[in-house]
Write a protein that holds these residues in place. Structure first.
Motif, PDB file in Angstrom:
ATOM      1  N   THR A 115      38.466  33.680  32.990  1.00  0.00           N
ATOM      2  CA  THR A 115      37.844  34.198  34.220  1.00  0.00           C
ATOM      3  C   THR A 115      36.725  33.199  34.533  1.00  0.00           C
ATOM      4  O   THR A 115      36.380  32.639  35.737  1.00  0.00           O
ATOM      5  CB  THR A 115      37.230  35.443  33.965  1.00  0.00           C
ATOM      6  OG1 THR A 115      38.452  36.457  33.560  1.00  0.00           O
ATOM      7  CG2 THR A 115      36.365  36.188  35.008  1.00  0.00           C
ATOM      8  N   GLU A 145      36.186  31.154  38.157  1.00  0.00           N
ATOM      9  CA  GLU A 145      34.914  31.227  38.926  1.00  0.00           C
ATOM     10  C   GLU A 145      34.338  30.203  39.222  1.00  0.00           C
ATOM     11  O   GLU A 145      33.699  30.106  40.225  1.00  0.00           O
ATOM     12  CB  GLU A 145      33.991  32.421  38.081  1.00  0.00           C
ATOM     13  CG  GLU A 145      34.569  33.675  38.245  1.00  0.00           C
ATOM     14  CD  GLU A 145      34.795  34.291  39.384  1.00  0.00           C
ATOM     15  OE1 GLU A 145      34.013  34.145  40.425  1.00  0.00           O
ATOM     16  OE2 GLU A 145      35.942  34.972  39.493  1.00  0.00           O
ATOM     17  N   ARG A 181      36.111  29.215  42.338  1.00  0.00           N
ATOM     18  CA  ARG A 181      35.946  30.091  43.376  1.00  0.00           C
ATOM     19  C   ARG A 181      35.500  29.670  44.841  1.00  0.00           C
ATOM     20  O   ARG A 181      35.959  29.623  45.642  1.00  0.00           O
ATOM     21  CB  ARG A 181      35.681  31.555  43.319  1.00  0.00           C
ATOM     22  CG  ARG A 181      35.936  32.633  44.091  1.00  0.00           C
ATOM     23  CD  ARG A 181      35.202  33.809  43.797  1.00  0.00           C
ATOM     24  NE  ARG A 181      35.852  34.603  42.742  1.00  0.00           N
ATOM     25  CZ  ARG A 181      36.865  35.295  43.025  1.00  0.00           C
ATOM     26  NH1 ARG A 181      37.293  35.689  44.165  1.00  0.00           N
ATOM     27  NH2 ARG A 181      37.717  35.726  41.999  1.00  0.00           N
ATOM     28  N   ARG A 194      37.677  29.133  48.030  1.00  0.00           N
ATOM     29  CA  ARG A 194      37.185  30.027  49.315  1.00  0.00           C
ATOM     30  C   ARG A 194      36.972  29.325  50.581  1.00  0.00           C
ATOM     31  O   ARG A 194      37.390  29.503  51.831  1.00  0.00           O
ATOM     32  CB  ARG A 194      35.907  30.997  48.999  1.00  0.00           C
ATOM     33  CG  ARG A 194      35.759  32.007  50.289  1.00  0.00           C
ATOM     34  CD  ARG A 194      34.738  32.885  49.595  1.00  0.00           C
ATOM     35  NE  ARG A 194      34.681  34.171  50.607  1.00  0.00           N
ATOM     36  CZ  ARG A 194      33.673  34.234  51.367  1.00  0.00           C
ATOM     37  NH1 ARG A 194      32.514  33.411  51.265  1.00  0.00           N
ATOM     38  NH2 ARG A 194      33.498  35.152  52.170  1.00  0.00           N
ATOM     39  N   ASP A 241      39.261  35.319  51.387  1.00  0.00           N
ATOM     40  CA  ASP A 241      39.032  36.160  49.926  1.00  0.00           C
ATOM     41  C   ASP A 241      40.304  36.893  49.606  1.00  0.00           C
ATOM     42  O   ASP A 241      40.703  36.848  48.310  1.00  0.00           O
ATOM     43  CB  ASP A 241      38.143  37.435  50.328  1.00  0.00           C
ATOM     44  CG  ASP A 241      36.691  36.774  50.463  1.00  0.00           C
ATOM     45  OD1 ASP A 241      36.311  35.679  50.065  1.00  0.00           O
ATOM     46  OD2 ASP A 241      35.751  37.448  51.077  1.00  0.00           O
ATOM     47  N   ASP A 242      41.273  37.165  50.401  1.00  0.00           N
ATOM     48  CA  ASP A 242      42.451  37.674  49.988  1.00  0.00           C
ATOM     49  C   ASP A 242      43.495  36.533  49.413  1.00  0.00           C
ATOM     50  O   ASP A 242      44.190  36.879  48.270  1.00  0.00           O
ATOM     51  CB  ASP A 242      43.208  38.232  51.132  1.00  0.00           C
ATOM     52  CG  ASP A 242      42.733  39.815  51.607  1.00  0.00           C
ATOM     53  OD1 ASP A 242      42.035  40.118  50.812  1.00  0.00           O
ATOM     54  OD2 ASP A 242      43.004  40.101  52.851  1.00  0.00           O
ATOM     55  N   GLN A 248      42.062  35.667  46.018  1.00  0.00           N
ATOM     56  CA  GLN A 248      42.244  36.912  45.120  1.00  0.00           C
ATOM     57  C   GLN A 248      43.662  36.767  44.521  1.00  0.00           C
ATOM     58  O   GLN A 248      44.053  37.191  43.400  1.00  0.00           O
ATOM     59  CB  GLN A 248      42.056  38.204  45.748  1.00  0.00           C
ATOM     60  CG  GLN A 248      42.408  39.275  44.687  1.00  0.00           C
ATOM     61  CD  GLN A 248      41.102  39.306  43.603  1.00  0.00           C
ATOM     62  OE1 GLN A 248      40.328  38.811  43.518  1.00  0.00           O
ATOM     63  NE2 GLN A 248      41.559  40.188  42.627  1.00  0.00           N
ATOM     64  N   GLU A 249      44.746  36.385  45.510  1.00  0.00           N
ATOM     65  CA  GLU A 249      46.044  36.191  45.151  1.00  0.00           C
ATOM     66  C   GLU A 249      46.185  35.221  44.426  1.00  0.00           C
ATOM     67  O   GLU A 249      47.044  35.284  43.380  1.00  0.00           O
ATOM     68  CB  GLU A 249      46.649  36.040  46.561  1.00  0.00           C
ATOM     69  CG  GLU A 249      48.279  35.818  46.198  1.00  0.00           C
ATOM     70  CD  GLU A 249      48.955  36.820  45.637  1.00  0.00           C
ATOM     71  OE1 GLU A 249      50.032  36.714  44.691  1.00  0.00           O
ATOM     72  OE2 GLU A 249      48.638  38.124  45.755  1.00  0.00           O
ATOM     73  N   TRP A 255      44.019  34.250  42.011  1.00  0.00           N
ATOM     74  CA  TRP A 255      43.571  34.758  40.735  1.00  0.00           C
ATOM     75  C   TRP A 255      44.649  35.478  40.121  1.00  0.00           C
ATOM     76  O   TRP A 255      44.919  35.510  38.943  1.00  0.00           O
ATOM     77  CB  TRP A 255      42.235  35.635  40.925  1.00  0.00           C
ATOM     78  CG  TRP A 255      42.031  36.653  39.800  1.00  0.00           C
ATOM     79  CD1 TRP A 255      41.954  37.808  39.878  1.00  0.00           C
ATOM     80  CD2 TRP A 255      41.647  36.161  38.440  1.00  0.00           C
ATOM     81  NE1 TRP A 255      41.887  38.302  38.546  1.00  0.00           N
ATOM     82  CE2 TRP A 255      41.419  37.355  37.757  1.00  0.00           C
ATOM     83  CE3 TRP A 255      41.470  35.027  37.709  1.00  0.00           C
ATOM     84  CZ2 TRP A 255      41.269  37.437  36.323  1.00  0.00           C
ATOM     85  CZ3 TRP A 255      41.111  34.894  36.480  1.00  0.00           C
ATOM     86  CH2 TRP A 255      40.903  36.055  35.719  1.00  0.00           C
ATOM     87  N   LEU A 256      45.281  36.326  40.854  1.00  0.00           N
ATOM     88  CA  LEU A 256      46.273  37.268  40.264  1.00  0.00           C
ATOM     89  C   LEU A 256      47.680  36.350  39.444  1.00  0.00           C
ATOM     90  O   LEU A 256      48.183  36.661  38.510  1.00  0.00           O
ATOM     91  CB  LEU A 256      46.955  38.131  41.284  1.00  0.00           C
ATOM     92  CG  LEU A 256      46.011  39.289  41.872  1.00  0.00           C
ATOM     93  CD1 LEU A 256      46.590  39.991  42.835  1.00  0.00           C
ATOM     94  CD2 LEU A 256      45.743  40.050  40.733  1.00  0.00           C
ATOM     95  N   HIS A 300      46.200  34.629  36.650  1.00  0.00           N
ATOM     96  CA  HIS A 300      46.108  35.475  35.335  1.00  0.00           C
ATOM     97  C   HIS A 300      47.550  35.910  34.775  1.00  0.00           C
ATOM     98  O   HIS A 300      47.500  36.022  33.609  1.00  0.00           O
ATOM     99  CB  HIS A 300      45.726  36.960  36.014  1.00  0.00           C
ATOM    100  CG  HIS A 300      45.615  37.835  34.960  1.00  0.00           C
ATOM    101  ND1 HIS A 300      44.906  37.865  33.823  1.00  0.00           N
ATOM    102  CD2 HIS A 300      46.329  39.085  34.904  1.00  0.00           C
ATOM    103  CE1 HIS A 300      44.960  39.043  32.913  1.00  0.00           C
ATOM    104  NE2 HIS A 300      45.820  39.765  33.602  1.00  0.00           N
TER     105      HIS A 300
END
Length: 284
Positions: free
Chosen positions: A5, A9, A12, A16, A30-31, A34-35, A37-38, A41
């Motif tokens: 994480t 970050e 990020r 962005r 942001d979407d 976030q995708e 990040w998924l 992960h």
């Protein structure tokens, strides 16, 4: 997990900013992040040698998919589109992001094809080599270089070399400044006595096209539109200086000017989506 994480970050803000230049929307950016990040992960990161490059590639692919979806639905009528989710929008963040890019540049980027936009933003704005961009687009480095070059010409206005361009630009800049400031006297000095303004039916509030004739009518109209003028930027409209009013990173209204002897003799106000799509907009 905490270490992963923290690594993400750190990247990020850059991701962005990159996604915003691709998409022109803070919420969509942001979407996309976030995708990323998924996917990060769910991925075994032990085999990733260059994490920033890997994340940039993931975000680029997500943005490319969103841009292609957007283009496929571009012809959808405006009155059938869902209203934006205002709860997701942070006006201050949107304005801050737009200021870092330039509203006019966002509008011109929106006119590029998805592959052109990805190639141009990655290479010209983020200095990613073409051999790293090529796999994202599924093209060769040479083809990717051509995409970026074509996009660069469109962004910069091709080879427009009108000798009157600086003079016309000065007049349009003065018109914008006077409109923003509500400067009656300055507008009077800029408008030809027989100036004519045409606005198509999409400009509103009237459901029919509007025509204003004479310096007084056009001046009053410009003063009433001072709020819109504050969201406007100077651009080339089909090769000549004009104005674009921006909403959510896209052209909402374009003003095309006719200038003779340092006076504005005509203004065409365009908000019809089909007419907007047919315009060639470029950065001055």
């Amino acid at each position: 997990m905490d270490a992963l994480t923290e690594r993400f970050e750190l990247e990020r803000p850059r991701l962005r900013a990159f996604a915003y230049r691709m998409l022109g929307s803070a919420a969509e950016a942001d979407d996309a992040v976030q995708e990323a990040w998924l996917r990060f992960h769910r991925t075994d990161t032990t085999g990733i040698d260059n994490l920033p490059a890997w994340l940039t590639t993931v975000v680029a692919r997500v943005c490319l998919s969103l841009l292609r979806t957007r283009r496929n639905h571009r012809e959808e009528p405006l009155d059938t589109r869902p209203e934006p989710d205002d709860d997701r929008r942070d006006p201050e963040q949107e304005a801050e992001l737009a200021d870092t890019v330039g509203l006019a540049l966002l509008v011109v980027l929106d006119a590029l094809g998805p592959a052109e936009r990805v190639a141009f933003v990655l290479h010209d704005m983020f200095a990613v080599p073409f051999d790293e961009i090529a796999p994202v687009l599924g093209k060769t480095p040479a083809a990717t270089r051509q995409l970026a070059s074509r996009a660069r010409r469109r962004v910069q206005g091709g080879t427009a070399a009108d000798a009157d361009l600086p003079r016309r630009r000065k007049v349009v800049e003065a018109f914008l400044a006077a409109s923003r400031g509500g400067d009656f006297e300055a507008l009077l000095a800029l408008l030809d006595p027989d100036v004519v303004l045409h606005a198509d039916r999409f400009v509103g509030p009237s459901p029919a096209p509007i025509e204003l004739r004479g310096v007084e009518s056009v001046r009053r109209g410009a003063i009433l539109a001072s709020e819109r003028a504050r969201a406007s930027e100077l651009v080339l409209v089909d090769g000549v200086p004009g104005l674009v009013m921006v909403r959510d990173g896209r052209a909402a209204v374009v003003l095309a000017f006719r200038v003779d002897d340092d006076r504005v003799t005509g203004i065409d106000v365009i908000a019809d989506p089909e007419r907007l799509a047919a315009l060639e907009l470029a950065i001055l």
